[in-house]
Design a protein around this motif. Structure first.
Motif, PDB file in Angstrom:
ATOM      1  N   ASN A  19       0.834  -1.200   0.000  1.00 27.16           N
ATOM      2  CA  ASN A  19       0.000   0.000   0.000  1.00 27.16           C
ATOM      3  C   ASN A  19       0.872   1.255   0.000  1.00 27.16           C
ATOM      4  O   ASN A  19       0.617   2.208  -0.739  1.00 27.16           O
ATOM      5  N   GLU A  20       1.917   1.240   0.813  1.00 23.39           N
ATOM      6  CA  GLU A  20       2.820   2.390   0.847  1.00 23.39           C
ATOM      7  C   GLU A  20       3.493   2.598  -0.513  1.00 23.39           C
ATOM      8  O   GLU A  20       3.619   3.722  -0.992  1.00 23.39           O
ATOM      9  N   THR A  65      -6.894  12.803  -7.722  1.00 23.96           N
ATOM     10  CA  THR A  65      -7.714  11.618  -7.986  1.00 23.96           C
ATOM     11  C   THR A  65      -7.790  11.228  -9.457  1.00 23.96           C
ATOM     12  O   THR A  65      -8.131  10.093  -9.773  1.00 23.96           O
ATOM     13  N   GLU A  66      -7.461  12.139 -10.352  1.00 21.91           N
ATOM     14  CA  GLU A  66      -7.480  11.806 -11.782  1.00 21.91           C
ATOM     15  C   GLU A  66      -6.127  11.320 -12.297  1.00 21.91           C
ATOM     16  O   GLU A  66      -6.018  10.938 -13.466  1.00 21.91           O
ATOM     17  N   LEU A  67      -5.116  11.301 -11.451  1.00 22.41           N
ATOM     18  CA  LEU A  67      -3.818  10.787 -11.863  1.00 22.41           C
ATOM     19  C   LEU A  67      -3.919   9.267 -12.085  1.00 22.41           C
ATOM     20  O   LEU A  67      -4.534   8.566 -11.278  1.00 22.41           O
ATOM     21  N   PRO A  68      -3.313   8.748 -13.141  1.00 27.43           N
ATOM     22  CA  PRO A  68      -3.333   7.296 -13.359  1.00 27.43           C
ATOM     23  C   PRO A  68      -2.790   6.505 -12.163  1.00 27.43           C
ATOM     24  O   PRO A  68      -3.325   5.440 -11.828  1.00 27.43           O
ATOM     25  N   SER A  69      -1.773   7.016 -11.509  1.00 22.40           N
ATOM     26  CA  SER A  69      -1.213   6.314 -10.349  1.00 22.40           C
ATOM     27  C   SER A  69      -2.202   6.274  -9.188  1.00 22.40           C
ATOM     28  O   SER A  69      -2.248   5.285  -8.439  1.00 22.40           O
ATOM     29  N   GLY A  76      -7.281  -1.399  -5.921  1.00 22.80           N
ATOM     30  CA  GLY A  76      -7.237  -2.553  -5.027  1.00 22.80           C
ATOM     31  C   GLY A  76      -7.292  -2.220  -3.555  1.00 22.80           C
ATOM     32  O   GLY A  76      -6.959  -3.062  -2.724  1.00 22.80           O
ATOM     33  N   ILE A  77      -7.722  -1.017  -3.223  1.00 19.65           N
ATOM     34  CA  ILE A  77      -7.669  -0.589  -1.821  1.00 19.65           C
ATOM     35  C   ILE A  77      -8.511  -1.472  -0.908  1.00 19.65           C
ATOM     36  O   ILE A  77      -8.086  -1.813   0.194  1.00 19.65           O
TER      37      ILE A  77
END
Length: 102
Positions: A19-20, A65-69, A76-77
């Motif tokens: 997650n990090e 929030t619109e960044l692909p990353s 998968g959060i």
């Protein structure tokens, strides 16, 4: 009106490092894109995470929030967490700050 978002969650112990890493990819992309008027921080205490997002220009979080990353991080959060993340979103007016972009 500005946007302030606070998100808290607890990862499964075997998912905290992944997650990090996914979160750090968001910061790498944000630094490359350099959206103005945005502050974003990630805090970790073991398996507990807290994200703090501030947009000092408008009531919108799309700069992150619109960044692909970020989309990859969000995908998968639920599987990485013990319970769904709790988000608090507020539209506020910044009165004063130190260290925030203006």
């Amino acid at each position: 009106m500005q946007r302030v978002t606070l998100v808290r969650y607890r990862c499964k112990p075997d998912q905290a490092d992944a997650n990090e890493a996914l979160s750090r990819a968001v910061f790498d992309e944000a630094r490359a894109v350099a959206p103005g008027h945005v502050a974003y921080g990630l805090f970790r205490d073991g398996v507990d995470f807290l994200h703090l997002f501030i947009n000092t220009a408008e009531d919108d979080s799309a700069a992150i929030t619109e960044l692909p990353s970020f989309k990859a991080f969000s995908e998968g959060i639920a599987a990485r967490c013990e319970a769904p993340p709790e988000a608090t979103r507020m539209g506020l007016t910044l009165v004063e700050s130190y260290g925030l972009p203006e």
